[in-house]
Design a protein around this motif. Sequence first.
Motif, PDB file in Angstrom:
ATOM      1  N   GLN A 233       1.228  -1.177   0.402  1.00 25.81           N
ATOM      2  CA  GLN A 233       0.037   0.095   0.091  1.00 25.81           C
ATOM      3  C   GLN A 233       0.822   1.169   0.098  1.00 25.81           C
ATOM      4  N   LYS A 234       2.033   0.691   0.404  1.00 25.12           N
ATOM      5  CA  LYS A 234       2.979   2.348   0.553  1.00 25.12           C
ATOM      6  C   LYS A 234       3.593   2.743  -0.765  1.00 25.12           C
ATOM      7  N   THR A 235       3.776   1.852  -1.229  1.00 25.58           N
ATOM      8  CA  THR A 235       4.806   2.295  -2.887  1.00 25.58           C
ATOM      9  C   THR A 235       3.740   2.514  -4.242  1.00 25.58           C
TER      10      THR A 235
END
Length: 55
Positions: A31-33
């Motif tokens: 999700q943070k990529t």
Amino acid sequence: MKIIIQSIKNYFKTKKDRGLEPVFFEKIGDQKTSRDQIRENLIKALKKNGWTIKK
């Protein structure tokens, strides 16, 4: 036709029980990529598995 939804662990276990190895299953992001980084990771994974990319 009955559809069975199974977890990832069960999926790999059933593949291994049948003598098969997952050929193309690796993490390319979370999700943070960022979207650009996921795209680059996907291209690297495809090339590693023998795909050719035409531009």
